[in-house]
Design an enzyme around this catalytic site. Structure first.
Site, PDB file in Angstrom:
ATOM      1  N   SER A  15      -4.407 -12.401   2.005  1.00  0.00           N
ATOM      2  CA  SER A  15      -4.358 -11.120   1.282  1.00  0.00           C
ATOM      3  C   SER A  15      -5.514 -11.027   0.287  1.00  0.00           C
ATOM      4  O   SER A  15      -6.235 -10.024   0.244  1.00  0.00           O
ATOM      5  CB  SER A  15      -3.063 -10.989   0.481  1.00  0.00           C
ATOM      6  OG  SER A  15      -1.976 -11.404   1.209  1.00  0.00           O
ATOM      7  N   PHE A  16      -5.707 -12.077  -0.501  1.00  0.00           N
ATOM      8  CA  PHE A  16      -6.766 -12.048  -1.504  1.00  0.00           C
ATOM      9  C   PHE A  16      -8.140 -12.000  -0.830  1.00  0.00           C
ATOM     10  O   PHE A  16      -9.006 -11.197  -1.198  1.00  0.00           O
ATOM     11  CB  PHE A  16      -6.674 -13.283  -2.421  1.00  0.00           C
ATOM     12  CG  PHE A  16      -7.813 -13.349  -3.395  1.00  0.00           C
ATOM     13  CD1 PHE A  16      -7.714 -12.748  -4.636  1.00  0.00           C
ATOM     14  CD2 PHE A  16      -9.005 -13.980  -3.051  1.00  0.00           C
ATOM     15  CE1 PHE A  16      -8.786 -12.770  -5.520  1.00  0.00           C
ATOM     16  CE2 PHE A  16     -10.077 -14.005  -3.927  1.00  0.00           C
ATOM     17  CZ  PHE A  16      -9.971 -13.400  -5.164  1.00  0.00           C
ATOM     18  N   ASP A  39      -6.773 -20.038  11.524  1.00  0.00           N
ATOM     19  CA  ASP A  39      -6.170 -19.297  12.637  1.00  0.00           C
ATOM     20  C   ASP A  39      -7.162 -18.317  13.267  1.00  0.00           C
ATOM     21  O   ASP A  39      -7.648 -17.396  12.614  1.00  0.00           O
ATOM     22  CB  ASP A  39      -4.931 -18.564  12.095  1.00  0.00           C
ATOM     23  CG  ASP A  39      -4.289 -17.675  13.124  1.00  0.00           C
ATOM     24  OD1 ASP A  39      -4.378 -17.999  14.319  1.00  0.00           O
ATOM     25  OD2 ASP A  39      -3.726 -16.631  12.748  1.00  0.00           O
ATOM     26  N   LYS A  85       1.491 -21.723   0.284  1.00  0.00           N
ATOM     27  CA  LYS A  85       2.061 -21.181  -0.961  1.00  0.00           C
ATOM     28  C   LYS A  85       3.521 -20.755  -0.860  1.00  0.00           C
ATOM     29  O   LYS A  85       4.046 -20.163  -1.804  1.00  0.00           O
ATOM     30  CB  LYS A  85       1.185 -20.039  -1.483  1.00  0.00           C
ATOM     31  CG  LYS A  85       1.015 -18.898  -0.509  1.00  0.00           C
ATOM     32  CD  LYS A  85       0.371 -17.697  -1.157  1.00  0.00           C
ATOM     33  CE  LYS A  85       1.039 -16.507  -0.588  1.00  0.00           C
ATOM     34  NZ  LYS A  85       0.515 -15.286  -0.519  1.00  0.00           N
ATOM     35  N   LEU A 123      -8.489 -20.510  -7.019  1.00  0.00           N
ATOM     36  CA  LEU A 123      -7.385 -19.645  -7.451  1.00  0.00           C
ATOM     37  C   LEU A 123      -6.154 -20.478  -7.792  1.00  0.00           C
ATOM     38  O   LEU A 123      -5.785 -21.385  -7.042  1.00  0.00           O
ATOM     39  CB  LEU A 123      -7.028 -18.642  -6.347  1.00  0.00           C
ATOM     40  CG  LEU A 123      -8.160 -17.730  -5.872  1.00  0.00           C
ATOM     41  CD1 LEU A 123      -7.620 -16.646  -4.952  1.00  0.00           C
ATOM     42  CD2 LEU A 123      -8.901 -17.103  -7.044  1.00  0.00           C
ATOM     43  N   LYS A 127       2.768 -20.508 -11.390  1.00  0.00           N
ATOM     44  CA  LYS A 127       3.728 -21.556 -10.980  1.00  0.00           C
ATOM     45  C   LYS A 127       3.183 -22.957 -11.236  1.00  0.00           C
ATOM     46  O   LYS A 127       3.920 -23.946 -11.148  1.00  0.00           O
ATOM     47  CB  LYS A 127       4.127 -21.364  -9.522  1.00  0.00           C
ATOM     48  CG  LYS A 127       4.822 -20.011  -9.360  1.00  0.00           C
ATOM     49  CD  LYS A 127       5.376 -19.723  -8.029  1.00  0.00           C
ATOM     50  CE  LYS A 127       6.147 -18.410  -8.038  1.00  0.00           C
ATOM     51  NZ  LYS A 127       5.373 -17.230  -8.513  1.00  0.00           N
ATOM     52  N   GLY A 170       3.146  -6.668  -3.731  1.00  0.00           N
ATOM     53  CA  GLY A 170       3.080  -6.395  -2.290  1.00  0.00           C
ATOM     54  C   GLY A 170       2.493  -7.511  -1.441  1.00  0.00           C
ATOM     55  O   GLY A 170       2.281  -7.319  -0.250  1.00  0.00           O
ATOM     56  N   VAL A 175       8.612 -10.299  -3.037  1.00  0.00           N
ATOM     57  CA  VAL A 175       9.858  -9.538  -3.203  1.00  0.00           C
ATOM     58  C   VAL A 175       9.684  -8.041  -2.876  1.00  0.00           C
ATOM     59  O   VAL A 175      10.614  -7.420  -2.342  1.00  0.00           O
ATOM     60  CB  VAL A 175      10.429  -9.761  -4.629  1.00  0.00           C
ATOM     61  CG1 VAL A 175       9.511  -9.252  -5.700  1.00  0.00           C
ATOM     62  CG2 VAL A 175      11.800  -9.149  -4.784  1.00  0.00           C
TER      63      VAL A 175
HETATM   64  N1  LIG Z   1      -0.034 -14.073  -3.522  1.00  0.00           N
HETATM   65  C1  LIG Z   1       0.292 -14.346  -4.778  1.00  0.00           C
HETATM   66  O1  LIG Z   1       1.245 -13.775  -5.323  1.00  0.00           O
HETATM   67  C2  LIG Z   1      -0.543 -15.348  -5.567  1.00  0.00           C
HETATM   68  C3  LIG Z   1      -0.349 -15.439  -6.948  1.00  0.00           C
HETATM   69  C4  LIG Z   1      -1.130 -16.340  -7.697  1.00  0.00           C
HETATM   70  C5  LIG Z   1      -2.057 -17.149  -7.036  1.00  0.00           C
HETATM   71  N2  LIG Z   1      -2.204 -17.075  -5.693  1.00  0.00           N
HETATM   72  C6  LIG Z   1      -3.179 -17.971  -5.041  1.00  0.00           C
HETATM   73  O2  LIG Z   1      -4.166 -17.171  -4.439  1.00  0.00           O
HETATM   74  C7  LIG Z   1      -4.662 -17.810  -3.266  1.00  0.00           C
HETATM   75  C8  LIG Z   1      -4.695 -16.833  -2.095  1.00  0.00           C
HETATM   76  O3  LIG Z   1      -3.395 -16.355  -1.883  1.00  0.00           O
HETATM   77  P1  LIG Z   1      -3.086 -15.261  -0.776  1.00  0.00           P
HETATM   78  O4  LIG Z   1      -1.995 -14.421  -1.312  1.00  0.00           O
HETATM   79  O5  LIG Z   1      -4.345 -14.619  -0.297  1.00  0.00           O
HETATM   80  O6  LIG Z   1      -2.487 -16.217   0.371  1.00  0.00           O
HETATM   81  P2  LIG Z   1      -2.295 -15.911   1.913  1.00  0.00           P
HETATM   82  O7  LIG Z   1      -2.313 -14.470   2.193  1.00  0.00           O
HETATM   83  O8  LIG Z   1      -1.121 -16.726   2.360  1.00  0.00           O
HETATM   84  O9  LIG Z   1      -3.616 -16.552   2.551  1.00  0.00           O
HETATM   85  C9  LIG Z   1      -3.829 -17.932   2.581  1.00  0.00           C
HETATM   86  C10 LIG Z   1      -5.131 -18.188   3.338  1.00  0.00           C
HETATM   87  O10 LIG Z   1      -5.381 -19.598   3.363  1.00  0.00           O
HETATM   88  C11 LIG Z   1      -5.684 -19.979   4.704  1.00  0.00           C
HETATM   89  N3  LIG Z   1      -5.317 -21.377   4.847  1.00  0.00           N
HETATM   90  C12 LIG Z   1      -4.089 -21.947   4.711  1.00  0.00           C
HETATM   91  N4  LIG Z   1      -4.180 -23.268   4.930  1.00  0.00           N
HETATM   92  C13 LIG Z   1      -5.483 -23.544   5.178  1.00  0.00           C
HETATM   93  C14 LIG Z   1      -6.206 -24.731   5.460  1.00  0.00           C
HETATM   94  N5  LIG Z   1      -5.592 -25.922   5.526  1.00  0.00           N
HETATM   95  N6  LIG Z   1      -7.540 -24.656   5.661  1.00  0.00           N
HETATM   96  C15 LIG Z   1      -8.172 -23.453   5.597  1.00  0.00           C
HETATM   97  N7  LIG Z   1      -7.542 -22.300   5.337  1.00  0.00           N
HETATM   98  C16 LIG Z   1      -6.208 -22.340   5.129  1.00  0.00           C
HETATM   99  C17 LIG Z   1      -4.897 -18.999   5.564  1.00  0.00           C
HETATM  100  O11 LIG Z   1      -5.441 -18.835   6.862  1.00  0.00           O
HETATM  101  P3  LIG Z   1      -5.027 -19.778   8.104  1.00  0.00           P
HETATM  102  O12 LIG Z   1      -3.542 -19.897   8.060  1.00  0.00           O
HETATM  103  O13 LIG Z   1      -5.555 -19.055   9.278  1.00  0.00           O
HETATM  104  O14 LIG Z   1      -5.736 -21.071   7.887  1.00  0.00           O
HETATM  105  C18 LIG Z   1      -5.130 -17.714   4.775  1.00  0.00           C
HETATM  106  O15 LIG Z   1      -6.411 -17.204   5.075  1.00  0.00           O
HETATM  107  C19 LIG Z   1      -3.811 -19.055  -3.065  1.00  0.00           C
HETATM  108  O16 LIG Z   1      -4.542 -20.170  -3.533  1.00  0.00           O
HETATM  109  C20 LIG Z   1      -2.588 -18.830  -3.926  1.00  0.00           C
HETATM  110  O17 LIG Z   1      -2.073 -20.052  -4.426  1.00  0.00           O
HETATM  111  C21 LIG Z   1      -1.482 -16.180  -4.935  1.00  0.00           C
END
Ligand SMILES: NC(=O)c1ccc[n+]([C@@H]2O[C@H](COP(=O)([O-])OP(=O)(O)OC[C@H]3O[C@@H](n4cnc5c(N)ncnc54)[C@H](OP(=O)(O)O)[C@@H]3O)[C@@H](O)[C@H]2O)c1
Length: 329
Positions: A15-16, A39, A85, A123, A127, A170, A175
């Site tokens: 998403s980010f 993926d 995550k 990032l 938590k 979102g 949630v």
């Molecule tokens: N969403 C939130 O509410 C939130 C809040 C605070 C901080 N964050 C942080 O923000 C960051 C991005 O979150 P997001 O919401 O964009 O997460 P997301 O939508 O779940 O995306 C995660 C990304 O990481 C990739 N990934 C997972 N495992 C990997 C691996 N071993 N090697 C390479 N790529 C990998 C996934 O692609 P593949 O599965 O294809 O590898 C996907 O591109 C995370 O570090 C999260 O901790 C998120």
């Protein structure tokens, strides 16, 4: 700052990552934007949407150092967004979470140093503050690795900082889409874990802007924390599902009633700026850095001793109307 630069995003299909790519392509003229993730289908779908000649798609795992080494060649800036995550998945598969979130972060650091990357931003999440679940604990460990990496860097030019924020409105598996699905399915009750529960909320675009601004502000070693509003879970349910009764189901394993961006124990390290806080490193580097004046010359002041930036005691709150406006956008 991003014109004619090569920017690599680990987890770029998430998403980010997608919102960051959209912003970089629409507001700057980057030389290259490299998406690094595992993926192939997500990358294929993303390539249909973002097919600018600047785009590069690199299949790879952050656990794989050799692959990172190839991908990082000629890169100026890295955004490390890749992570596992999902809180329950981390509890059931602890080593998988550790391998990606901690070992992966360590690989990103080592390869960034080796390849002479200019700046790296990782990032983080609220938590990671006084964590009670493995996901948070691994993100805390990763934060520590990135902060300490500036010490390892020594005279090398690479600088590492962290951007920490709360729940993204979102985002996948969160949630808001969950409640929206229940409403679509004509649910007669909306499950609420605890009526006292509060969370920090940020939009994806705010998170992206914060990261881009932090590249300009960073000196290395900071944890940047945005000033963002809180919302009560009950207000969120009322806004999304007015008139549908709620059912209290109790707090789930690994969940807190409230989240904090930094605790009172860290208040002596926190500096307040106009729209964000900076948490200084607990360790000292050989170079002396004045974190109260950032690379843009913006000045901050120390927060009062014992101050905690928590979703419960926050002074800024998101109303139901504001949430609905954000979701409409
Ligand atoms: N969403 C939130 O509410 C939130 C809040 C605070 C901080 N964050 C942080 O923000 C960051 C991005 O979150 P997001 O919401 O964009 O997460 P997301 O939508 O779940 O995306 C995660 C990304 O990481 C990739 N990934 C997972 N495992 C990997 C691996 N071993 N090697 C390479 N790529 C990998 C996934 O692609 P593949 O599965 O294809 O590898 C996907 O591109 C995370 O570090 C999260 O901790 C998120």
């Amino acid at each position: 700052m991003f014109n004619d630069k090569a920017i690599l995003i680990t987890g770029g299909t998430g998403s980010f990552g997608k919102q960051l790519v959209k912003t970089l392509l629409s507001q700057y003229q980057p030389r290259k934007v490299i998406v690094y993730s595992r993926d192939e289908l997500k990358q294929f779908e993303m390539a249909q949407e973002f097919n600018s000649p600047a785009m590069r798609y690199f299949l790879g795992d952050v656990r794989d150092r050799d692959r990172l080494r190839l991908a990082f060649q000629g890169v100026d800036y890295v955004v490390h967004a890749a992570a596992l995550k999902q809180i329950p998945a981390a509890e059931y598969n602890p080593m998988e979470c550790i391998k990606t979130n901690i070992n992966g972060a360590n690989n990103v650091i080592d390869v960034a140093l080796e390849q002479g990357i200019d700046k790296v931003i990782a990032l983080s999440t609220d938590k990671a503050v006084n964590p009670i679940n493995l996901y948070g604990a691994t993100k805390l460990a990763a934060d520590k690795l990135f902060v300490a990496a500036n010490n390892i860097a020594g005279a090398m030019k690479t600088r590492f900082s962290v951007v920490r924020y709360g729940n993204v409105v979102g985002s996948r598996g969160s949630v808001v889409p969950f409640f929206q699905k229940l409403i679509q399915e004509k649910a007669t009750e909306i499950p609420i874990t605890d009526p006292r529960m509060t969370r920090f909320w940020i939009t994806l675009q705010q998170a992206v802007n914060l990261v881009l601004d932090s590249f300009e502000r960073m000196q290395g070693g900071e944890i940047f924390v945005p000033k963002i509003p809180s919302m009560k879970i009950t207000d969120l349910a009322d806004a999304l599902a007015p008139g549908i009764p709620t059912k209290i189901i109790g707090i789930r394993p690994g969940e807190k009633l409230h989240e904090a961006m930094f605790s009172e124990e860290s208040s002596h390290l926190a500096i307040e700026f106009a729209d964000h806080y900076v948490i200084k490193p607990t360790i000292e580097y050989t170079r002396v850095v004045d974190y109260s004046c950032n690379a843009l010359g913006e000045k901050g002041v120390a927060v009062p001793e014992g101050f905690e930036y928590s979703s419960e005691s926050n002074t800024e709150w998101l109303s139901g109307f504001q949430l609905l406006d954000i979701l409409k956008l």
